[in-house]
Write an enzyme that holds these catalytic residues in place. Structure first.
Site, short mmCIF file in Angstrom:
data_model
loop_
_atom_site.label_atom_id
_atom_site.label_comp_id
_atom_site.label_asym_id
_atom_site.label_seq_id
_atom_site.Cartn_x
_atom_site.Cartn_y
_atom_site.Cartn_z
N ALA A 24 2.25 -0.30 9.96
CA ALA A 24 3.43 -0.93 10.04
C ALA A 24 3.83 -1.31 11.05
O ALA A 24 4.89 -2.50 11.23
CB ALA A 24 4.38 0.15 9.15
N PRO A 33 11.01 -3.19 8.58
CA PRO A 33 10.97 -2.02 9.10
C PRO A 33 9.68 -1.13 8.65
O PRO A 33 9.16 -1.42 7.74
CB PRO A 33 12.29 -1.47 8.50
CG PRO A 33 12.29 -2.25 7.09
CD PRO A 33 11.65 -3.42 7.60
N ASP A 34 9.22 -0.10 9.65
CA ASP A 34 8.27 0.63 9.52
C ASP A 34 8.82 2.07 8.62
O ASP A 34 10.04 2.00 8.34
CB ASP A 34 7.39 1.06 10.70
CG ASP A 34 8.29 2.08 11.66
OD1 ASP A 34 9.24 2.61 11.26
OD2 ASP A 34 7.71 2.06 12.77
N PHE A 35 7.89 2.97 8.36
CA PHE A 35 8.32 4.17 7.54
C PHE A 35 8.55 5.34 8.16
O PHE A 35 9.27 6.02 7.90
CB PHE A 35 7.26 4.35 6.52
CG PHE A 35 7.22 3.38 5.35
CD1 PHE A 35 7.17 3.94 4.07
CD2 PHE A 35 7.44 1.94 5.42
CE1 PHE A 35 7.44 3.27 2.93
CE2 PHE A 35 7.54 1.30 4.43
CZ PHE A 35 7.50 1.75 3.08
N ARG A 36 7.85 5.38 9.62
CA ARG A 36 8.05 6.67 10.15
C ARG A 36 8.44 6.40 11.54
O ARG A 36 8.81 7.92 12.15
CB ARG A 36 6.50 7.28 10.23
CG ARG A 36 6.09 7.72 8.87
CD ARG A 36 4.47 8.43 8.71
NE ARG A 36 4.44 8.91 7.47
CZ ARG A 36 4.05 8.24 6.35
NH1 ARG A 36 3.72 6.79 6.41
NH2 ARG A 36 3.90 8.83 5.15
N GLN A 103 -2.78 -1.44 6.46
CA GLN A 103 -2.17 -0.55 5.70
C GLN A 103 -0.87 -1.15 5.18
O GLN A 103 -0.15 -0.78 4.25
CB GLN A 103 -1.82 0.66 6.39
CG GLN A 103 -3.02 1.72 6.87
CD GLN A 103 -2.50 2.67 7.75
OE1 GLN A 103 -2.19 2.33 8.95
NE2 GLN A 103 -2.64 4.02 7.23
N ASN A 104 -0.51 -2.22 5.60
CA ASN A 104 0.74 -3.11 5.13
C ASN A 104 0.49 -3.82 4.27
O ASN A 104 -0.55 -4.26 3.37
CB ASN A 104 0.88 -4.18 6.38
CG ASN A 104 1.10 -3.64 7.78
OD1 ASN A 104 1.60 -2.32 7.60
ND2 ASN A 104 1.33 -4.16 8.84
N ILE A 105 1.59 -4.16 3.12
CA ILE A 105 1.67 -4.60 1.94
C ILE A 105 2.48 -5.96 1.95
O ILE A 105 2.68 -6.47 1.00
CB ILE A 105 2.09 -3.71 0.96
CG1 ILE A 105 3.63 -3.30 1.20
CG2 ILE A 105 1.31 -2.54 0.76
CD1 ILE A 105 4.17 -2.38 0.11
N ASP A 106 2.41 -6.53 3.26
CA ASP A 106 3.43 -7.71 3.50
C ASP A 106 2.82 -8.89 3.13
O ASP A 106 3.44 -10.21 3.24
CB ASP A 106 4.33 -7.65 4.52
CG ASP A 106 3.49 -7.41 6.00
OD1 ASP A 106 2.46 -8.12 6.16
OD2 ASP A 106 3.86 -6.23 6.65
N HIS A 121 -3.66 -0.75 1.02
CA HIS A 121 -2.47 -0.17 0.26
C HIS A 121 -1.94 -1.27 -0.75
O HIS A 121 -0.97 -1.11 -1.38
CB HIS A 121 -1.36 0.40 1.07
CG HIS A 121 -1.92 1.59 1.95
ND1 HIS A 121 -1.25 1.93 2.97
CD2 HIS A 121 -2.87 2.47 1.75
CE1 HIS A 121 -1.84 3.12 3.56
NE2 HIS A 121 -2.99 3.47 2.53
N CYS A 129 1.08 -6.03 -15.21
CA CYS A 129 1.93 -4.93 -16.25
C CYS A 129 1.09 -3.59 -16.07
O CYS A 129 -0.18 -3.82 -16.18
CB CYS A 129 1.54 -5.72 -17.62
SG CYS A 129 2.07 -4.61 -18.85
N CYS A 150 6.97 -6.71 -19.07
CA CYS A 150 5.94 -7.66 -19.42
C CYS A 150 6.18 -8.76 -20.86
O CYS A 150 6.64 -8.21 -21.71
CB CYS A 150 4.57 -7.19 -19.94
SG CYS A 150 3.30 -8.14 -20.30
N CYS A 153 3.62 -7.54 -23.68
CA CYS A 153 3.65 -6.63 -24.46
C CYS A 153 4.72 -5.51 -24.24
O CYS A 153 4.97 -4.36 -24.90
CB CYS A 153 2.18 -5.48 -24.21
SG CYS A 153 2.32 -4.78 -22.31
N THR A 191 0.08 1.81 14.13
CA THR A 191 -0.16 2.65 13.15
C THR A 191 -0.06 4.12 13.81
O THR A 191 -0.57 4.48 14.78
CB THR A 191 -1.55 2.52 12.34
OG1 THR A 191 -1.71 3.85 11.32
CG2 THR A 191 -2.66 2.54 13.29
N ASN A 214 -0.23 0.82 20.85
CA ASN A 214 0.68 1.59 20.00
C ASN A 214 1.96 2.00 20.96
O ASN A 214 1.65 2.18 22.24
CB ASN A 214 0.25 2.75 19.39
CG ASN A 214 0.94 2.97 18.10
OD1 ASN A 214 1.03 2.35 17.03
ND2 ASN A 214 1.14 4.40 17.61
#
Length: 239
Positions: A24, A33-36, A103-106, A121, A129, A150, A153, A191, A214
């Site tokens: 992150a 923003p990071d998580f921790r 590990q980022n999802i951005d 991740h 769906c 969806c 369905c 990280t 870091n």
């Protein structure tokens, strides 16, 4: 330039099989923003802990609250790649960097131009769906109100991210192990190395150029051959 950054620069210059493993902290300089950290999402007030809201069971039990959190905290409009993303993309173009494990999802590594990005991740740039697996563009869930359904369905559409209680993609894990085990240099950046099984991947590195960039300490500092303290964008702009 500090002695540590100069050594990092020299290692990069003499290496041609570099792998980067990031978290992150790589994206905080892009406004995500990071998580921790002290200011991260995990230290902000919410009805439930983020770990609970971002779990598979909570998503199925209370998709309304899941999406209230998702829209408020995980959808970041206008974020752009920073100096770290851009330098990593340049190293790939130069033939030095073989893979990015994130590990980022951005999706910011891809936005910077990186091609071989292994998303441990998942990514908020994709959704599907949960019932019939029909794919949808990210805007389908990012810009909706309430719980997206969806069109085929009626199932709940979810982001293509790995929630707590879910397993990482086995193919992504195997490819990550392959790249790390063959690398002549491994750079770990931004990280906490606290999230497993992703953090355990660094155990497969067999070389002697493990550089850790870091702001704070990690549980694996003792295994590093070089530690550079600082914001990763500022550091990478000098190498």
């Amino acid at each position: 330039m500090s002695e540590e950054i100069e050594r990092l620069r020299q290692w990069v210059a003499e290496s041609d099989n570099i792998v980067f493993f990031g978290g992150a902290g790589v994206s905080t300089e892009s406004g995500i923003p990071d998580f921790r950290s002290v200011d991260g999402l995990y230290n902000q007030q919410w009805a439930y802990p983020p770990e609970t809201i971002l779990s598979h069971s909570f998503f199925e039990r209370d998709p309304e609250e899941f999406y209230r959190f998702y829209h408020a905290k995980l959808v970041v409009h206008g974020a752009k790649p920073n100096a770290a993303h851009l330098r990593l993309a340049a190293l790939e173009r130069e033939g030095k960097l073989k893979a990015i494990l994130t590990q980022n999802i951005d999706g910011l590594h891809q936005a910077a131009g990186s091609k071989n990005v292994l998303e441990l991740h998942g990514s908020t740039a994709r959704c599907y769906c949960a019932r019939c697996r029909r794919p949808y563009p990210a805007d389908y869930i990012n810009d909706c109100e309430g719980v997206p359904k969806c069109e085929a369905c009626g199932g709940v559409v979810r982001p293509d991210v790995v929630l707590y209680e879910e397993s990482l993609d086995e193919d992504v894990l195997q490819r990550s192990v392959m790249y790390i085990s063959r690398a002549d240099m491994l750079i770990i950046g931004g990280t906490s190395l606290a999230v497993y099984p992703a953090a355990g991947l660094i155990n497969y590195y067999q070389g002697h150029k493990l550089a850790l960039v870091n702001r704070g300490q990690t549980p694996r500092d003792g295994a590093a051959d070089l530690i550079v303290r600082g914001n990763i964008g500022e550091v990478f702009s000098q190498i």
